[in-house]
Enzyme design. Sequence first.
Site, PDB file in Angstrom:
ATOM      1  N   ASP A  51      12.365  56.329  50.223  1.00  0.00           N
ATOM      2  CA  ASP A  51      11.132  56.067  50.976  1.00  0.00           C
ATOM      3  C   ASP A  51      10.333  54.943  50.314  1.00  0.00           C
ATOM      4  O   ASP A  51       9.334  54.468  50.863  1.00  0.00           O
ATOM      5  CB  ASP A  51      10.294  57.345  51.160  1.00  0.00           C
ATOM      6  CG  ASP A  51       9.908  57.996  49.849  1.00  0.00           C
ATOM      7  OD1 ASP A  51      10.343  57.525  48.781  1.00  0.00           O
ATOM      8  OD2 ASP A  51       9.162  58.996  49.888  1.00  0.00           O
ATOM      9  N   SER A  52      10.814  54.461  49.163  1.00  0.00           N
ATOM     10  CA  SER A  52      10.263  53.241  48.567  1.00  0.00           C
ATOM     11  C   SER A  52      10.399  52.074  49.535  1.00  0.00           C
ATOM     12  O   SER A  52       9.736  51.048  49.363  1.00  0.00           O
ATOM     13  CB  SER A  52      10.961  52.928  47.236  1.00  0.00           C
ATOM     14  OG  SER A  52      12.368  52.958  47.394  1.00  0.00           O
ATOM     15  N   ASP A  90      16.038  59.566  52.016  1.00  0.00           N
ATOM     16  CA  ASP A  90      14.826  60.296  51.635  1.00  0.00           C
ATOM     17  C   ASP A  90      14.147  60.919  52.845  1.00  0.00           C
ATOM     18  O   ASP A  90      14.047  60.286  53.904  1.00  0.00           O
ATOM     19  CB  ASP A  90      13.815  59.329  50.994  1.00  0.00           C
ATOM     20  CG  ASP A  90      13.756  59.468  49.490  1.00  0.00           C
ATOM     21  OD1 ASP A  90      14.215  60.494  48.955  1.00  0.00           O
ATOM     22  OD2 ASP A  90      13.235  58.535  48.844  1.00  0.00           O
ATOM     23  N   LYS A 120      17.202  63.677  50.471  1.00  0.00           N
ATOM     24  CA  LYS A 120      16.484  63.928  49.215  1.00  0.00           C
ATOM     25  C   LYS A 120      15.045  64.285  49.550  1.00  0.00           C
ATOM     26  O   LYS A 120      14.460  63.716  50.465  1.00  0.00           O
ATOM     27  CB  LYS A 120      16.512  62.700  48.300  1.00  0.00           C
ATOM     28  CG  LYS A 120      15.703  62.891  47.001  1.00  0.00           C
ATOM     29  CD  LYS A 120      15.984  61.822  45.981  1.00  0.00           C
ATOM     30  CE  LYS A 120      15.253  60.542  46.179  1.00  0.00           C
ATOM     31  NZ  LYS A 120      13.778  60.643  46.203  1.00  0.00           N
ATOM     32  N   GLU A 122      11.137  65.625  47.514  1.00  0.00           N
ATOM     33  CA  GLU A 122      10.422  65.707  46.246  1.00  0.00           C
ATOM     34  C   GLU A 122       9.795  67.090  46.045  1.00  0.00           C
ATOM     35  O   GLU A 122       9.184  67.630  46.971  1.00  0.00           O
ATOM     36  CB  GLU A 122       9.317  64.640  46.204  1.00  0.00           C
ATOM     37  CG  GLU A 122       9.859  63.228  46.230  1.00  0.00           C
ATOM     38  CD  GLU A 122       8.776  62.164  46.115  1.00  0.00           C
ATOM     39  OE1 GLU A 122       7.613  62.498  45.805  1.00  0.00           O
ATOM     40  OE2 GLU A 122       9.114  60.982  46.314  1.00  0.00           O
ATOM     41  N   GLU A 189      12.332  61.559  37.525  1.00  0.00           N
ATOM     42  CA  GLU A 189      11.627  60.271  37.485  1.00  0.00           C
ATOM     43  C   GLU A 189      10.448  60.317  36.519  1.00  0.00           C
ATOM     44  O   GLU A 189       9.743  61.329  36.422  1.00  0.00           O
ATOM     45  CB  GLU A 189      11.121  59.907  38.902  1.00  0.00           C
ATOM     46  CG  GLU A 189      10.326  58.600  38.910  1.00  0.00           C
ATOM     47  CD  GLU A 189      10.078  58.006  40.286  1.00  0.00           C
ATOM     48  OE1 GLU A 189      10.545  58.582  41.288  1.00  0.00           O
ATOM     49  OE2 GLU A 189       9.423  56.942  40.340  1.00  0.00           O
TER      50      GLU A 189
HETATM   51  O1  KIV Z   1      12.267  56.154  47.063  1.00  0.00           O
HETATM   52  C1  KIV Z   1      12.935  55.847  46.056  1.00  0.00           C
HETATM   53  O2  KIV Z   1      13.324  54.678  45.875  1.00  0.00           O
HETATM   54  C2  KIV Z   1      13.242  56.887  45.090  1.00  0.00           C
HETATM   55  C3  KIV Z   1      13.882  56.462  43.807  1.00  0.00           C
HETATM   56  C4  KIV Z   1      12.878  55.803  42.957  1.00  0.00           C
HETATM   57  C5  KIV Z   1      14.543  57.580  43.116  1.00  0.00           C
HETATM   58  O3  KIV Z   1      12.969  58.015  45.317  1.00  0.00           O
END
Ligand code: KIV
Length: 278
Positions: A51-52, A90, A120, A122, A189
Amino acid sequence: MASDAPAAGGRITPAGLLRRKGGVPIVCLTAYTYPIARLLDPHVDLLLVGDSVAMVLHGHETTLGATMDMMVAHGQAVMRGSSNACVVVDMPAGSYEDSVENAVASARRIVDETGCDAVKLEGGVTMAPQIAAIVAAGIPVMGHIGLLPQSVEKEGGYKIKGRSDENIVQLHADARAVEAAGAFSVVIEGTMEPVAAALSAMLAIPTIGIGASPKCDGQILVIDDAIGLTVDRVPKFVKQYAHLRDIVADAAAAYANDVRSGAFPAPEHLFTPDKDKA
Ligand code: KIV
């Protein structure tokens, strides 16, 4: 959990990565687009459509700008551009926290519309019911503990974890909860190195570090940080393997020069009746 057999087309599977605990380090990078996925796919074990993407490609201040539509569109692009890596997408903030029903529906939408191998999300102890429900629905889950970018507003910034005894106890509980809920691996992280190393030694599932420890079972970086495309400050834990910003800026300046001076387009770039017969 997916079967042990490689998926059609021979992709690395979540189950295959689970078996690599303690073995050759697992190589992971984020990817958001088709061309970058094509370039990275032969070299990595796992591509994360993080989600970055909201920050890196869409210019949002935090990952809270990510939406389901955004994750699905980028997930589809990365799946089209890869055939080897395990692709994890994500779950964006707001798509899973409030109930296990929403978590399963969101995970199912991501997998159905992208064809990715896993999702994924969090959170540790508090998100264990969501992880367990998604896994029970047949969708592999990667956990994410330590510094949680989706909680940055709640926490008032990006705070490195594992500094206090109380927080270390919490991290151990989070790690155990994610594993017990059935995650096939977990990202750690922004965590003090000895704490991340201890978590990695404690867990039976592979740990993937980012700002964590070389003793994690694998490492991940945001691709734009790793290749030097990031516009803003790059975090301390990043190693830059190229400086593409300079290359792109130089190319843009050279192009602008050519257009303004009339040097581009040149005769070889033009279609002319003598050279381009139908
Ligand atoms: O969103 C992302 O890029 C991440 C990584 C930093 C693990 O969750």
